[in-house]
Write an enzyme that holds these catalytic residues in place. Structure first.
Site, PDB file in Angstrom:
ATOM      1  N   HIS A 193       0.813  -1.208   0.000  1.00 19.73           N
ATOM      2  CA  HIS A 193       0.000   0.000   0.000  1.00 19.73           C
ATOM      3  C   HIS A 193       0.850   1.263   0.000  1.00 19.73           C
ATOM      4  O   HIS A 193       0.408   2.307  -0.483  1.00 19.73           O
ATOM      5  CB  HIS A 193      -0.942   0.004   1.209  1.00 19.73           C
ATOM      6  CG  HIS A 193      -2.055  -0.981   1.075  1.00 19.73           C
ATOM      7  ND1 HIS A 193      -2.787  -1.110  -0.075  1.00 19.73           N
ATOM      8  CD2 HIS A 193      -2.556  -1.898   1.942  1.00 19.73           C
ATOM      9  CE1 HIS A 193      -3.705  -2.041   0.095  1.00 19.73           C
ATOM     10  NE2 HIS A 193      -3.585  -2.540   1.306  1.00 19.73           N
ATOM     11  N   GLU A 435      -2.212 -19.048 -18.203  1.00 20.98           N
ATOM     12  CA  GLU A 435      -1.124 -18.912 -17.234  1.00 20.98           C
ATOM     13  C   GLU A 435      -0.336 -20.196 -17.035  1.00 20.98           C
ATOM     14  O   GLU A 435       0.712 -20.177 -16.398  1.00 20.98           O
ATOM     15  CB  GLU A 435      -1.694 -18.478 -15.877  1.00 20.98           C
ATOM     16  CG  GLU A 435      -2.488 -17.190 -15.924  1.00 20.98           C
ATOM     17  CD  GLU A 435      -3.305 -16.985 -14.666  1.00 20.98           C
ATOM     18  OE1 GLU A 435      -2.836 -16.280 -13.765  1.00 20.98           O
ATOM     19  OE2 GLU A 435      -4.427 -17.553 -14.589  1.00 20.98           O
ATOM     20  N   ASP A 459       2.678 -15.460 -14.063  1.00 19.16           N
ATOM     21  CA  ASP A 459       2.556 -16.869 -13.684  1.00 19.16           C
ATOM     22  C   ASP A 459       3.060 -17.798 -14.777  1.00 19.16           C
ATOM     23  O   ASP A 459       3.668 -18.829 -14.490  1.00 19.16           O
ATOM     24  CB  ASP A 459       1.107 -17.208 -13.341  1.00 19.16           C
ATOM     25  CG  ASP A 459       0.770 -16.899 -11.892  1.00 19.16           C
ATOM     26  OD1 ASP A 459       1.711 -16.789 -11.082  1.00 19.16           O
ATOM     27  OD2 ASP A 459      -0.422 -16.770 -11.566  1.00 19.16           O
ATOM     28  N   CYS A 506      -1.187  -9.403 -20.197  1.00 23.44           N
ATOM     29  CA  CYS A 506      -1.124  -8.611 -18.975  1.00 23.44           C
ATOM     30  C   CYS A 506       0.034  -9.128 -18.127  1.00 23.44           C
ATOM     31  O   CYS A 506       0.447 -10.276 -18.257  1.00 23.44           O
ATOM     32  CB  CYS A 506      -2.432  -8.659 -18.194  1.00 23.44           C
ATOM     33  SG  CYS A 506      -2.822 -10.244 -17.463  1.00 23.44           S
TER      34      CYS A 506
END
Length: 592
Positions: A193, A435, A459, A506
């Site tokens: 974060h 993946e 992945d 992606c």
């Protein structure tokens, strides 16, 4: 020569030069870890409960002070508030205190470390790093137990480089952000974060800096190089001059790419690529739009589950999804269904003691095992589909049986909505993530079952090469331009196009300027990357020639070794963009 150079993880690009201000230096080493007198354990439990209640009040007050333009911080504070009130955390710590007759601090520490162990083997870095949220909340509780305040005691007199063990949204509410040049923290990773906060505020940040608190003093002059992840302590005149010039160059480059960010990502010879964003919270939409993102190519839906003490309801999910769809309309939003396993749930799910969670009950496997949870989410996505341009995709598909089972359940949910007279888009596109090597090898068959593919390169690389990128002993093997990876992606793209469906890439590969020409050469339809990467990657695409990309791809496909491929790609791309590549990091290893 600088007195010291420390290494960390760059999470928000930029350079700053200034004096250090340390906030809330870590005091975990001084925690009172001891045995209490017989009969005193219950008092320790009560002391812990009181401290947790104080922290809950502090966090609630901080959340209420968050201005509207920083709504994403309020969402993160809410998740921290839920941790501070988590009955399982309180119960576990209290049990340890009573059973061992130990201090409240020690009992809480043991409970937190138990959570850390459960999360340590989780494959997904975003989920794995959520344990850090537990640690930062515990740090506030430690301070209260030890009679210290978490509030900032010293006022800022001038602009400073803020350093801390960690930094949370609740912390930033107490800080004069106009006087902060950059962040540097001991904790955190690429998906922490702290990075999200820094990027949202456009402040350079480096996290995960080893020995930060032991080696830097308040008031020391430092250079924060958030392009390469360096903290340069007490630099000499030459280093100051070089970095001052680099800072001006970077800021000029940022202004230039943002001026162009809403232009289409089209090569000089007319090949058009859609550039979408990967996000995990609705509050990131403003950054997507400001960065020139054309849609949301991957919405990670896990946050709604991990930020609550109970599983979200269908209506809660519907509200979140419909809001995102409405804001982005008519641009598309692709919702990835829940990509967690029982080993990854903070609450409501018992931890499964799987020996290898990365290869265990996760993603679509978990959803097919927990039909009620799966249907709940599918209903919410379908209902939200009437509010915008919505699609969904299933993660970690390994074969035809899984996708057919998932589609069957989706059809059952459609019939349930029909019976309830609830509207949805019956033509909502359905896709899958590629993946796994097994999915690559049967991509031609899978392409007949769905409307689109999204290749999850993070992945795919790890599963194909059999390595954990987070393991420093084998991280050198994580090579996105390994011949097997390049050929796998090419095979999937070709299989998709033969069946007339679109394919997106992606993952970090799609944001790597050395890899993007290879993907363009394969004629991918779109990429989906982090919002902050969009302007620069679109600029590089607009300065790229498609025919040259195809020529480079063919040369790469003819090459059998990683080192040779990396060298060819580096030399070719660097000749085209020598100045721009100064401001990028890459996944590929440049050295033979």
């Amino acid at each position: 020569m600088a007195r010291l150079i420390l290494h960390g993880i760059p999470v928000s690009a930029g350079i700053s030069i200034g004096k250090v201000f340390f906030a809330w230096r870590d005091n975990i080493s001084s925690l009172p870890r001891g045995i209490v007198a017989p009969g005193a354990a219950q008092s320790e439990v009560e002391r812990l409960q009181a401290a947790m209640e104080v922290v809950q009040n502090e966090l609630a007050q901080a959340r209420d002070r968050v201005p509207a333009e920083l709504k994403d911080q309020a969402a993160i504070i809410d998740s921290h508030l839920l941790i501070a009130a988590d009955p399982k955390l309180i119960k576990d710590a209290s049990r340890r205190i009573l059973e061992q007759n130990i201090t409240a601090e020690w009992g809480l520490e043991q409970a937190v470390e138990g959570i850390a162990v459960a999360f340590s083997n989780i494959e997904d870095p975003y989920i794995r790093e959520r344990v850090q949220d537990v640690r930062v909340v515990a740090d506030r509780i430690y301070k209260r137990l030890m009679g210290a305040s978490h509030s900032l005691k010293r006022p800022f007199q001038e602009r400073m480089v803020l350093m801390a063990h960690d930094l949370t949204p609740a912390d930033t509410i107490e800080l004069p952000l106009d006087k902060i040049m950059s962040f540097a923290t001991s904790e955190g990773g690429k998906t922490s974060h702290t990075g999200i906060l820094a990027r949202s505020m456009l402040i350079p940040a480096v996290v995960g800096v080893s020995n930060l608190e032991d080696n830097i003093n308040d008031g020391e002059l430092v250079i924060v190089d958030a392009l390469r992840g360096l903290i340069i302590v007490d630099p000499n005149e030459d280093e100051l001059a070089d970095y001052t010039e680099l800072k001006f160059q970077f800021e000029a480059y940022q202004k230039a790419v943002h001026r162009e960010c809403r232009l289409p990502a089209e090569t000089v010879d007319g090949y058009r690529v859609e550039v979408d964003a990967n996000i995990e919270m609705t509050e990131e939409v403003a950054q997507v739009i400001d960065s020139g993102g054309e849609g949301v190519g991957l919405y990670r839906t896990e946050y709604a589950y991990l930020s609550r003490t109970k599983l979200p309801t269908e209506d809660q999910l519907y509200e979140e999804y419909s809001e995102l769809a409405s804001i982005m309309a008519p641009s598309k939003v692709i919702f990835r269904t829940l990509d967690v396993g029982a080993d990854k749930m903070l609450t409501e799910q018992s931890l499964m003691q799987e020996q290898n969670p990365a290869l265990g009950l996760r993603a679509i496997r978990y959803c097919l095992r927990n039909i009620d949870v799966f249907k709940n989410q599918l209903r919410a996505i379908l209902r939200a589909s009437v509010h915008g341009n919505v699609a969904l995709m299933f993660p970690m598909i390994s074969g035809l049986q899984e996708i057919r089972q998932a589609k069957m359940i989706l059809n059952e949910v459609r019939m349930e909505l029909d019976r309830a007279h609830q509207p949805y888009n019956p033509n909502m596109p359905v896709g899958i993530m590629i993946e796994l090597p097994s999915a690559v090898l049967i991509a031609d068959s899978l392409a007949q079952e769905v409307d689109f593919f999204s290749i999850g390169t993070n992945d795919l690389i790890q599963y194909s090469l059999g390595i954990d990128r987070g393991n420093r002993h084998v991280s050198y093997l994580y090579q996105p331009l390994h011949p097997a990876i390049v050929r796998s992606i090419k095979y999937v793209v070709d299989a998709a196009h033969r069946e007339g469906i679109e394919v997106s890439v992606c993952g970090e590969v799609a944001a790597d300027p050395y890899c993007i020409p290879i993907l363009l050469g394969m004629q991918i339809d779109s990429i989906s990357i982090a919002p902050q990467s969009i302007p620069g990657i679109k600029r590089i695409i607009r300065r790229t020639n498609m025919e040259e990309c195809k020529t480079l791809l063919n040369e790469v496909l003819r090459t059998a070794t990683v080192s040779r491929i990396n060298r060819v790609v580096k030399d070719t791309i660097f000749k085209q963009f020598p100045e721009e590549l100064t401001f990028y990091s890459s996944l590929i290893d440049y050295d033979d």
